[in-house]
Structures are given as C-alpha cells and as structure tokens.
Design an enzyme around this catalytic site. Structure first.
Site, PDB file in Angstrom:
ATOM      1  N   GLY A  92       2.127  -5.614  -5.956  1.00  0.00           N
ATOM      2  CA  GLY A  92       1.789  -5.179  -4.999  1.00  0.00           C
ATOM      3  C   GLY A  92       0.384  -4.774  -5.026  1.00  0.00           C
ATOM      4  O   GLY A  92      -0.110  -4.166  -4.370  1.00  0.00           O
ATOM      5  N   LYS A  93      -0.482  -5.432  -5.720  1.00  0.00           N
ATOM      6  CA  LYS A  93      -1.731  -5.484  -5.926  1.00  0.00           C
ATOM      7  C   LYS A  93      -2.503  -5.662  -4.675  1.00  0.00           C
ATOM      8  O   LYS A  93      -3.388  -5.168  -4.470  1.00  0.00           O
ATOM      9  CB  LYS A  93      -2.427  -5.761  -7.314  1.00  0.00           C
ATOM     10  N   VAL A  94      -2.159  -7.135  -4.225  1.00  0.00           N
ATOM     11  CA  VAL A  94      -2.368  -7.255  -2.784  1.00  0.00           C
ATOM     12  C   VAL A  94      -1.299  -7.759  -2.053  1.00  0.00           C
ATOM     13  O   VAL A  94      -0.075  -7.490  -2.405  1.00  0.00           O
ATOM     14  CB  VAL A  94      -3.212  -8.658  -2.829  1.00  0.00           C
TER      15      VAL A  94
END
Lengths: 299, 299, 299, 299
Positions: free
Chosen positions: C263-265
């Site tokens: 979910g970092k990007v």
C-alpha cells in the site's frame, strides 16, 4: 555442517538462498526423471577453476550434451597439457601484466607462453584429423581432440570417453579460430561444418525425451541450449545461474520465466533462476544434489 | 538543451556520467584519427529498437566492420519485411503470452507468426545464393541477403550498400541455423564456411591501420571484435558499454582496463567503459559525437 | 537534437529506454496534477555533482519535501563554503590517495582539509541555533543552516528560501554527527529531536493530498519517503531510479511494483522504476520534463 | 563434503569464490587477534531469515557491536512475539497481495496483522522505559526491549543478555518511528537522544583496540560502522558483502579498497569484499569460520 545440510537450511531463507535450494531440487529431479540434460557454460568458468567439476560430471554421465564457447575448449586443452592459471586480483596493473606476458581474465592470470604450446598441439591434432576426413562437424572434431588428451580432469577427455558430445557454435571465436584458419590456408578443402552440427544437436534428443537445461552464465552457450531444446518441444526442467539482471534484456540476464513465453521451457516445467556468481552457486547446488543422488543409488 | 550540451555537462558529474562523456570523446577521436572502427552489438539491441541507428551509422560509414549474433540478422530481415515488435513489460505473464503466440525478450514482444514469414524469405534467398556458388563465408552470405532487402532502416541493406562487412561467428545460433540445416539436408554440398570468414575479418584491417572497437553489450560479438583487432596488433581506441559488472569475470563485464593486459587494446589507447543500459547510453554518446563530427565537416 | 526529443525517441526503444520515457511522463504528470512531491536522494549524488540540479529544483518549487542522508548535508555546506571535489577514477591507488589527504567516493576525490573548514562553520552555526532554543527537530536545524549560507547552488540555501523542509532521519551518520556530539558534551541540554521530526514529515502532507515520490538511489532516504507517504494513505505517483536489482531484496533494489503490496503506492498509481546510474538518468528525465512544464506554463 | 571443506576449495577457484575464501580467513583472523568486531546489517537480512544466525553470533559473543536499521528491530520483536514470514516469489501479483493484507519484501511475505500486535507490545514497552527515565539513547532503549523479550532466536534478546550494544542511527525510519511519535505526543518530555548515542558508539572502542568491520549489505548501517571505527583510528580488518557494484558510487557498492583512501580501514588491513547475495555468502563464510574457531578452542 555438510554442504547438503546448508543447502537444506537455505530453504528457510529468502532472496537467492531459497532460489538456490529450489535449483538443487530441480537438478535432483532432472536425474530422477531420467531427463536428457543440456549443460551450457561460458569459457570464463573453465578459466575460473570449475573445469575439474565439469569433467567429473561428464565422468558421472550427469549431462548428456555440453555447450560452450571456443575459449573453454582452448583452455581445457592448455590445462590438460600442463598449463596452470594463477589467481590474482581484479584491480591488477594491466600495463605491467602485459609487459610480463600475463593476460588477465577477471582475477585470473594466464601466461602468453601457454598459448604457444597450445599452437603446437592443435596443429598436430588437426593434421591427424585431416588425414581421416576433410569435412568435420564441430562436435566430431572436439571428440577427436578429447581422445588425444590424457587427463582425467579434462572436460574434452571425459566427454569423449563417455560419449557426451560438446557443441561449440562459435568455434572460431578464440585463438583456436586463428589456427583453424592457418590450417585451412594450407588445406583449402578442410571444412569445419557448423551447419551439420546444428543437425547433430537437434538429433541428439527427440521430441519424446524429457529434456533439462542447466545454463551457467549466458551468451551463445545458454541461448544455444535453449534453442536446441525448444526445437524439440521445449525443456521440462531448467536451472539458470547468472550474475546478469533481467532488466538489461540480455540473454545472460534472461530468466527461466521469460523462457516460458517462447515455449523454450514447457509451461509445467520445474524451472529456477539463481542470481549470483556461478563459481559459488553451482558447486553448492550440484554437490548437494550429487550427495542425494548417491544416497538414492542414482549415481 | 541539446543532447550534445547535456553530454558536455556530464563531464562535470561523477560516476557513469563522466564515463559517458569520455566515451563520446573517444568516439569522436576515432573518426578524427581515421581509425578503422569495429562495431559489435548483441541481438537484443536490434530487438530493442537500435536497429535504425545502426543502419544509419552504416549509411554514414561510421563503422568499417560489424560483428553481431544470429538473432540480430534474423530480426533485421524480419523487420525489413514488415514485422513490428511491441513493447510490453518485464513482468508479463509468460504462460499467457505463450498461449497467444507472443514471445518475450525482456520487455519486448515478438509474434510467432513473424518467424513463419521469415522462413519463406530465407529459403528463397538461400536458393538464389546456392545457384551462384556452393561454399559461402558467412559475411558473403549476409551481404547477399542485404542486397535482396529494400529498407533504408535495415542494417543488412545499408551495410551491403556501403560495403561494410557483417561478421557473425555463431551463425547457426538462431532460427536461421535451423533453416540453414534444412537447406543443407536438401543440398549436402552447400557449405557455410566460418573458418574462411575468420580470415576475412583478419584481412579486413592491417597491422598498420589504427583500429577502434565499439562494443555494445558483451558475449561473442564483443569478444570477436577484440580478438580480431588483437591479432592485428591491438586497438588504439575502445569504448565498451555494458550492464555487466567486472566482478563476474564474464566477457560481458570485462573492462577496457583488462583488455590492456591482453594487448587487446594498446597501452596508450583512449579507452573507456560505461556501465549502463545501451539503449540509453549509446544514442546519447553517439548522437552527441555525430553532431560534433558534422560541425567539423567529418560526416 | 534536444534532450526532450531524445527522451521522446526512447518511447520507441525497449529495456530501460522506454522506462526512462515513462518516468519522464510521470514526473510531468505529478506536477500537472499538483501532487505534493517527496524527492529523496543519497549523499553520493550530492558528491557526484547533482547538487546544483537539486538546488535549482528547489528554487523552482518542484519538490515539496526533501529527504536525504547526513553526508549530503555536510557536502552541501562544504561546497557552499567554496570546497571543490575532483573527478578521478574508480581504480585509483587508495593508499597513495590516503597519504595525500585525499578521500575517494567512487571516482570522486575529496580533500581532508575541507572537513576542517566544515568543523569551524558548523560549531559556530550550532552556537547560533542553541542561543535560540535548546531542542531542535532535525528539519528545523537544517533550515537554520540553509539561511546562514549564501550560495544559489546550495540545496540547503534554496530549500530554506522556498520553505522546502529537508528531512534527514540519520542525522548523526557523518562527520556532522561527531560535531553534534562534541557540542552536546559542552551543552548537555542541547537536543536533536528525531522523534518530533517524524511528526513533521507526517504532517507535511495530508491524507487528502495527492502525493508523489521521486526516489533516487535507495537506502534510508528512499525508505523514509515511502514510509511517510504510506502513513498518509500512499503515493499516487512514484518514480524510482537505482542501480540495484530487485533480486537482492534490498530497499535500494525494491521496485515500484513491490510498493503496491505494501500500500506504499496506491494501486492505481502511475509508477515506474528505471535501472541505471542516476547521474545520467535523472538529468535526462527531469530536464525533458522541465522543458515540457515550461511550454505548458507550469513552471 | 562439509561447508568448511567447500570454502577451502573456493581458494582454488576464481572470481567471487576466492574472495569468499579470503573473507572467511579474515573473519577467523579478527577473532584470533582479539579484535573488537562491528557487525552491520540491513533490515532485509532479518526479514530473509538470517535473524537466528545473528542471534546465535551474539550468544557466542562474536560481534562486540551491532549496527542496523529500524526495520530490523521491528521485525526481530515481531518474530520474538510469534510472527512468521512466508517465502513467496519476486514476481508476485502485488495488487492481489495488498488486498489480502500481505506485504512483500523481495520474495518474502509479511502479514499486515503482525504490525498491529507489534503496536500493542511497543507501547507497553515504552511506558515501562518512560517510568525509569525520560531521555534515552537509542542503544539503551534497545537493550531494555531485549530484556523484555524471551526468545533465544531474537537478536535483541541475545544482544541484551551478552551486553552487545545495538546502534540504530535512523531509529524513526520504520513503523517504530510512528509509535515513538505517538508516544511523545502523550509524553512531550520523552526524548530519544541520537546524539548521545553517537558518543556511545565512539566510546565503545578505543584508539588502541584492534577493530574489525563485518558489513553485510550497505546503507546507513555499513556507513555507520565504518565511520565509528574511522573516528577511532580505523579498522584493522574488514569484510564487506554486498550485491551492489562499485561503479554506482553508492555506499552499498563501496569496496574495502575505497575505504583505504579514507583511512576508514588501516592501510595494512586484512580486507576483502565479496559480491553476492548475503543470504548465501555470509552463512557459508561464517559457519566455516566458526568450525575452525571451535577446533582452535576460540569459541
């Protein structure tokens, strides 16, 4: 701790450790399943000291077909005739080495003198072959050479003894090429037939054979192994070991996954790619596999 | 900002930027000094889209000699006959691609169908050649092929027009090898003579010529360029571009520095190695050099 | 040919060329979409000569937040105070260099003497800060330093002028750390508060902001940029440039694809990873993007 | 064949095999010579499964000082509290993983849920520490955490038991940073003092101590180990293991040779750099060294 135990523990580690563990299992499975094994390697691996291991594998009949480059042939013969290569370092002073008559391949050092002895040997060997016939497929020529050597650590010698053909699609790409050229100048009807040798590698296995590819490093050797199995329906097993990255788009970096798109390996294949120096990765995986094959009575 | 200005600013940056700046200067110096230039590249560069640039360089007579692998020949002919390769991504689903008849090389996609059209063309071309004579050096055959094409973006076409010989020491290592084999089955006296072609590359330059090597990527192509210049006294100039690292000991990773130990390049040579993707590095350095050559009236 | 035109032609090439072309489009899109941009870079890029470009980007308000390592801070101040770094080569004789008082970072050379001048400046700067207050978040301290400099090519100077905060999560990891320690020995109530600075970077953007990450190289700087955007809902845009390979499992080699799993990007993000030397890749993509932003009146 | 025997045979092979053999000898020599050993590693090695080996090394008092990044601390605690990480593959579908609450690091998979349990533990741990005092050097805090754990495979636990300090110069660069920030919001007088910890690492060894650095991977951890020994006169021994190449100019790729120019390692040092995946290289070299230390009664 044994090598085999260590490779087992790699099964619990991430990154390349588990890939190496998988690779060892595929090596094992190829033999259990009685697959025809194509072993390809680049000449720098013979330079680096893996020559003895490759020769030993031939004597154990692990590979059914070898594919390599011309430099590997040349160095195998040089070493069979007593030449020794020293290990130096990657940052040696190259101008100084050149003045001393030393040639560098990575951190390995080769004397110029050794190439002169090779010249004498190869010209005599070619004369003997030429007396037998004029037109030679490359693998036939390499088998003749092997039978003229007498060194149990020689790849050509062991392969010849055990009827493992050696394919070398770019046979002229080394000092050997120069000697072939000089010989042909003297004997214009002497022909090295690369085209018929392509037939030989194709007929070396059939569509029905289960096939496995062990590709160490990249280049022509790897590509040729893949091509030859592809034209016979694709490999069932594949282990690639390389330092190159797939992001470069090079054959050296091409992964076993890419090979699936080409039908180069069959979709259901057991295939793994290990990124790392082959001088470390291959002995680890292969020796662990050999220990298990021995336990299972398959050696 | 022009490409040429950017490459100039790279002269003030560290790491590979300044190496690229140096490489561009060596490219320039080779031409100013009227050196005979060996340009070697691997087939994946033709796949990647540098084909047009290589063809253009031939039409400008920048290289005097080309060295490449069999896949590059094949793809050049396929593209000259209208084939197009799509750009996809490195992590494509390879099983899915295979089912669709798409083959992946890195992030490039090739249709299986294109290979069938190639088969028709090559068999007809071989028939024409065979009618002329039975025994062909590889570079002679490639020139004939080039003269049969009609595409200004084709490497074979431009090289043939400008009398730039193309050497391909491992000619059988692609689908082309299979077609040559089938053709020879029909015509057993058809011979592809790799040994005499080694003579051709040697006689292509003399000891007295100043020689330069531009080696893009590694493998046989790079090694062959270095070997051919070495046997004629060594190159004066060398630019290597590669993604491989010298710590692997591979030919792809071998640096211009190592070449000094082999006498492969002369000690006083202007030599540089740039680490990076050739699809970016080579156009940058080459186009900047071309702009300067044009200014100097050397194009 | 302009840089912008060349980057456009990269859209028709494979491997990293097209990735660079995509990266440039994402850089463009970030600004068009008014995203808050996190620019992270490692200190070796400041050493290498990209300092001026980073400073210029701050003066154009391209990034909203900078993240880097302590060495970058130190060298920016040294260069602002007149220090120059020479470019040598990767294979220099390191013992000889040490005797001459020269320190090597890749092919860049730094004089030991420069570090002494830095000591004088930093101790005086810390005294001034200490008089204002005792407890400083790192980014507050770096802004004070920037305001004390007077060099338009300085990152700290331009960032301070334009209110672009600089985060440096490992502030002690350089000579600067030693000076901070000596200063604290004299003033035990002097506190560099890294924990409150983590709050500052979090509050620097909101969940509602569109966020973009430009991560040059890897290490803590890249990880911190990703972490900070993740805790605010993830980035919409991401461009990573690195020489490291994903097969190593390192943060430097971690790709934009991996970031999706964290979910970092955000899943729908426009994200690209370019493998290659940042000293070449970043100026190419950034300058091409700047030219287009100027045309569109967005600069 | 034992691991120790295999590492011995690597002494006769080229490329990275002999470098690994040298590295093992330096590891051995460090202990024989009673050097103070700094062991630095990046958090991905804890993710990858080397955690147990690092913990065991602490219990054997091999390293005197550990240096790592915040992610390693976090994961060590998570695993001590029962979390397990699965091994998947590098080309997993990242969007699908994200939907399942799985986070990917290379080919390792981590559940989001595990981070929630970590939060509970860390907040309670911080409360206990805060009751003791308000201002903590990082290494003091990490020792407290270690004493609260009860897992013989935990690095923090074993290091705390054996009084091996753990330095973590970028303590906020992980989820841990967020928890520290939230805790400080509640307790504004809670201070994590990175500056005083820099004093602790400096005073951890003296100018007179012989010092050795084992740097696994790169980044801040490696740089900090080198910096701390440099400020105390430089290391006598150094072993670097990394996948990064020196041509990038990054700290990860910086070689032991470069360190000589900085006085970072002493000129007469026994120093080696091994290029390759640490998950394979380090266990090989370390276990071979441990076997010999045991034979010599030095364990």
């Amino acid at each position: 701790m044994t090598v085999s135990e260590m490779v087992n523990t790699f099964g619990n580690l991430g990154y390349q450790a588990i890939e190496l563990n998988h690779a060892q299992k595929v090596l094992l499975q190829m033999k259990r399943d009685n697959a025809k094994i194509f072993l390809s390697f680049t000449s720098n691996m013979v330079t680096s000291g893996l020559r003895g291991l490759f020769a030993q594998l031939c004597s154990l009949k692990i590979p059914n077909i070898l594919i390599t480059t011309s430099g590997a042939i040349e160095e195998d013969i040089m070493k069979a005739n007593g030449e020794k290569f020293d290990i130096g370092n990657f940052d040696a002073d190259d101008v100084e080495l050149h003045e001393k008559g030393i040639n560098r391949v990575g951190n390995l050092m080769i004397n110029t003198e050794g190439y002169m002895k090779f010249e004498d040997w190869i010209l005599e060997a070619l004369e003997k072959c030429y007396k037998k016939k004029k037109r030679w497929a490359v693998s036939e020529l390499l088998k003749e050479f092997g039978l003229m050597l007498n060194d149990t650590n020689s790849i050509l010698y062991q392969a010849a003894k055990k009827d493992v053909p050696i394919f070398c699609p770019a046979i002229t790409d080394a000092g050997l090429g120069f000697h072939l050229y000089l010989f042909q100048q003297k004997h214009p009807d002497f022909i090295v037939d690369v085209v018929s040798d392509f037939g030989n590698i194709l007929l070396g296995t059939s569509m029905d054979d289960k096939k496995g590819v062990i590709a160490l490093g990249g280049s022509i050797s790897k590509h040729h192994a893949i091509l030859a199995t592809l034209l016979n329906g694709g490999a069932k097993y594949a282990v690639y070991m390389t330092t190159a990255s797939k992001t470069s788009g090079s054959m050296s970096g091409a992964t076993t996954s890419e090979a699936k798109s080409w039908g180069k390996v069959k979709d259901e294949s057991d295939i793994f790619t290990v990124i790392g120096d082959v001088t470390i990765m291959f002995p680890l995986a292969m020796i662990a596999a050999l220990e298990k094959l021995e336990e299972e009575g398959l050696l």
